[in-house]
Scaffold this motif. Structure first.
Motif, PDB file in Angstrom:
ATOM      1  N   ALA A 188       0.845  -1.194   0.000  1.00 53.74           N
ATOM      2  CA  ALA A 188       0.000   0.000   0.000  1.00 53.74           C
ATOM      3  C   ALA A 188       0.883   1.249   0.000  1.00 53.74           C
ATOM      4  O   ALA A 188       1.959   1.256   0.590  1.00 53.74           O
ATOM      5  N   VAL A 189       0.452   2.307  -0.651  1.00 52.44           N
ATOM      6  CA  VAL A 189       1.194   3.557  -0.632  1.00 52.44           C
ATOM      7  C   VAL A 189       0.739   4.331   0.601  1.00 52.44           C
ATOM      8  O   VAL A 189      -0.439   4.668   0.721  1.00 52.44           O
ATOM      9  N   PRO A 190       1.646   4.580   1.563  1.00 52.41           N
ATOM     10  CA  PRO A 190       1.203   5.261   2.772  1.00 52.41           C
ATOM     11  C   PRO A 190       0.780   6.700   2.492  1.00 52.41           C
ATOM     12  O   PRO A 190       1.418   7.379   1.705  1.00 52.41           O
ATOM     13  N   ASP A 191      -0.301   7.118   3.120  1.00 51.50           N
ATOM     14  CA  ASP A 191      -0.771   8.490   2.981  1.00 51.50           C
ATOM     15  C   ASP A 191      -0.029   9.318   4.025  1.00 51.50           C
ATOM     16  O   ASP A 191      -0.280   9.206   5.224  1.00 51.50           O
ATOM     17  N   THR A 192       0.932  10.146   3.573  1.00 50.65           N
ATOM     18  CA  THR A 192       1.796  10.862   4.519  1.00 50.65           C
ATOM     19  C   THR A 192       1.047  11.920   5.319  1.00 50.65           C
ATOM     20  O   THR A 192       1.572  12.495   6.253  1.00 50.65           O
ATOM     21  N   LYS A 193      -0.206  12.212   4.934  1.00 52.06           N
ATOM     22  CA  LYS A 193      -0.996  13.182   5.703  1.00 52.06           C
ATOM     23  C   LYS A 193      -1.880  12.466   6.738  1.00 52.06           C
ATOM     24  O   LYS A 193      -2.536  13.103   7.540  1.00 52.06           O
ATOM     25  N   ASP A 194      -1.890  11.126   6.663  1.00 50.59           N
ATOM     26  CA  ASP A 194      -2.774  10.363   7.536  1.00 50.59           C
ATOM     27  C   ASP A 194      -1.971   9.764   8.685  1.00 50.59           C
ATOM     28  O   ASP A 194      -1.192   8.823   8.490  1.00 50.59           O
ATOM     29  N   ALA A 195      -2.181  10.322   9.904  1.00 50.28           N
ATOM     30  CA  ALA A 195      -1.404   9.876  11.070  1.00 50.28           C
ATOM     31  C   ALA A 195      -1.699   8.421  11.410  1.00 50.28           C
ATOM     32  O   ALA A 195      -0.973   7.799  12.179  1.00 50.28           O
ATOM     33  N   ASN A 196      -2.781   7.848  10.820  1.00 46.02           N
ATOM     34  CA  ASN A 196      -3.068   6.442  11.091  1.00 46.02           C
ATOM     35  C   ASN A 196      -2.130   5.513  10.345  1.00 46.02           C
ATOM     36  O   ASN A 196      -2.004   4.348  10.693  1.00 46.02           O
ATOM     37  N   SER A 197      -1.496   5.998   9.287  1.00 46.01           N
ATOM     38  CA  SER A 197      -0.664   5.087   8.507  1.00 46.01           C
ATOM     39  C   SER A 197       0.829   5.394   8.578  1.00 46.01           C
ATOM     40  O   SER A 197       1.620   4.654   8.024  1.00 46.01           O
ATOM     41  N   VAL A 198       1.196   6.475   9.267  1.00 41.49           N
ATOM     42  CA  VAL A 198       2.628   6.799   9.340  1.00 41.49           C
ATOM     43  C   VAL A 198       3.053   7.165  10.764  1.00 41.49           C
ATOM     44  O   VAL A 198       2.223   7.549  11.593  1.00 41.49           O
ATOM     45  N   HIS A 199       4.350   7.032  10.996  1.00 43.31           N
ATOM     46  CA  HIS A 199       4.981   7.672  12.157  1.00 43.31           C
ATOM     47  C   HIS A 199       5.778   8.862  11.639  1.00 43.31           C
ATOM     48  O   HIS A 199       6.162   8.898  10.470  1.00 43.31           O
ATOM     49  N   TYR A 200       6.027   9.784  12.537  1.00 42.15           N
ATOM     50  CA  TYR A 200       6.755  10.998  12.152  1.00 42.15           C
ATOM     51  C   TYR A 200       8.171  10.949  12.716  1.00 42.15           C
ATOM     52  O   TYR A 200       8.384  10.501  13.849  1.00 42.15           O
ATOM     53  N   VAL A 201       9.102  11.415  11.890  1.00 41.35           N
ATOM     54  CA  VAL A 201      10.484  11.567  12.351  1.00 41.35           C
ATOM     55  C   VAL A 201      10.800  13.057  12.280  1.00 41.35           C
ATOM     56  O   VAL A 201      10.689  13.675  11.215  1.00 41.35           O
ATOM     57  N   TYR A 202      11.129  13.613  13.427  1.00 45.51           N
ATOM     58  CA  TYR A 202      11.509  15.033  13.506  1.00 45.51           C
ATOM     59  C   TYR A 202      13.025  15.084  13.674  1.00 45.51           C
ATOM     60  O   TYR A 202      13.562  14.549  14.656  1.00 45.51           O
ATOM     61  N   VAL A 203      13.696  15.670  12.705  1.00 49.54           N
ATOM     62  CA  VAL A 203      15.151  15.777  12.773  1.00 49.54           C
ATOM     63  C   VAL A 203      15.490  17.226  13.079  1.00 49.54           C
ATOM     64  O   VAL A 203      15.244  18.129  12.281  1.00 49.54           O
ATOM     65  N   CYS A 204      16.020  17.444  14.277  1.00 50.71           N
ATOM     66  CA  CYS A 204      16.340  18.801  14.739  1.00 50.71           C
ATOM     67  C   CYS A 204      17.844  18.977  14.626  1.00 50.71           C
ATOM     68  O   CYS A 204      18.608  18.263  15.289  1.00 50.71           O
ATOM     69  N   GLN A 205      18.264  19.899  13.775  1.00 55.05           N
ATOM     70  CA  GLN A 205      19.697  20.084  13.520  1.00 55.05           C
ATOM     71  C   GLN A 205      20.184  21.412  14.059  1.00 55.05           C
ATOM     72  O   GLN A 205      19.583  22.463  13.809  1.00 55.05           O
ATOM     73  N   LYS A 206      21.310  21.341  14.744  1.00 55.88           N
ATOM     74  CA  LYS A 206      21.982  22.553  15.182  1.00 55.88           C
ATOM     75  C   LYS A 206      22.850  23.069  14.040  1.00 55.88           C
ATOM     76  O   LYS A 206      23.110  22.364  13.068  1.00 55.88           O
ATOM     77  N   GLY A 207      23.352  24.262  14.183  1.00 53.78           N
ATOM     78  CA  GLY A 207      24.277  24.793  13.187  1.00 53.78           C
ATOM     79  C   GLY A 207      23.578  25.056  11.873  1.00 53.78           C
ATOM     80  O   GLY A 207      22.359  25.172  11.801  1.00 53.78           O
TER      81      GLY A 207
END
Ligand SMILES: C[S@@+](CC[C@H](N)C(=O)[O-])C[C@H]1O[C@@H](n2cnc3c(N)ncnc32)[C@H](O)[C@@H]1O
Length: 209
Positions: free
Chosen positions: A183-202
């Motif tokens: 299945a193609v995950p719906d990136t706007k649907d929180a039911n089908s994805v987890h989120y990765v937040y990458v916080c970069q310094k510099g």
């Protein structure tokens, strides 16, 4: 789930069930994203490690320096014993909101499902601010905070995009393991994805070579 913010809950859970368990994603689900931002020789801190296999898998994949902390003394004792033959993996009982490490001592901090746990329970907003401030303090000038969360950007970016840390935050999605590989995950649907937040310094937007 207010109990996820309580140390006693985690101590009891790990006492009752010491079997390894990975929240949200196994290493295979986030491997490529981790490789994009974190180098094999980086000094890595896994915060809120639980009894996930993530650190072992990182080590087996060539990451050479992996410190682990968790607020639960029970799980830290279990992991210390389990991995006593692997000195590259270290284990300490510690609160991610009050880190006992010197400034700028890590290249990367990984928190898989940890921000979500800290957000549960009393004082969550203050606790998340302390967590971010402490992670920012222990990261070096080009350091990366790699967060895996179920929380949608509307409920997470307000905590991360703060002038005090001056992080450049990049949001990725990864399909939930239960979602069919075809299945193609719906990136706007929180039911089908987890989120990765990458916080970069510099200077923002740089990736590992
Ligand atoms: C949802 S579990 C995730 C465990 C593991 N990272 C994984 O992905 O499977 C959250 C973990 O964070 C730990 N934790 C909760 N609050 C914490 C805090 N303030 N400091 C450090 N660890 C904390 C809990 O003991 C638990 O092991």
């Amino acid at each position: 789930m207010a109990q996820y913010g309580k140390t006693a809950y985690w101590d009891e859970r790990y006492t009752k069930d010491p079997e390894p368990f990975d929240w949200y994603q196994r290493y295979s689900g986030v491997r490529d994203l981790i490789a994009q931002y974190i180098k094999k020789e980086d000094n890595i801190l896994v915060a809120g490690c639980g009894n996930s296999r993530l650190s072992e898998d990182l080590y087996e994949d060539g990451y050479s320096s992996i410190a682990n902390i968790d607020i639960s003394r029970v799980v830290i004792d279990q992991m210390t014993d389990k991995y006593k033959e692997k000195p590259a993996l270290t284990w300490q009982q510690m609160n991610v909101c009050s880190l006992e490490f010197p400034d700028e001592s890590y290249d990367a901090v990984i928190g898989k499902a940890t921000m979500d746990a800290v957000l549960c329970g009393e004082g969550s907003t203050a606790n998340i601010a302390k967590m971010c401030s402490e992670v920012s303090r222990v990261l070096n000038g080009s350091g990366v905070f790699f967060i895996v969360s179920y929380g949608v950007p509307d409920n997470r970016l307000n905590y991360l995009e703060n002038d005090d840390y001056a992080w450049t935050v990049t949001v990725h999605t990864v399909p939930k393991p239960t979602v069919s590989a075809t299945a193609v995950p719906d990136t706007k649907d929180a039911n089908s994805v987890h989120y990765v937040y990458v916080c970069q310094k510099g200077a923002g937007g740089q990736v590992a070579e």
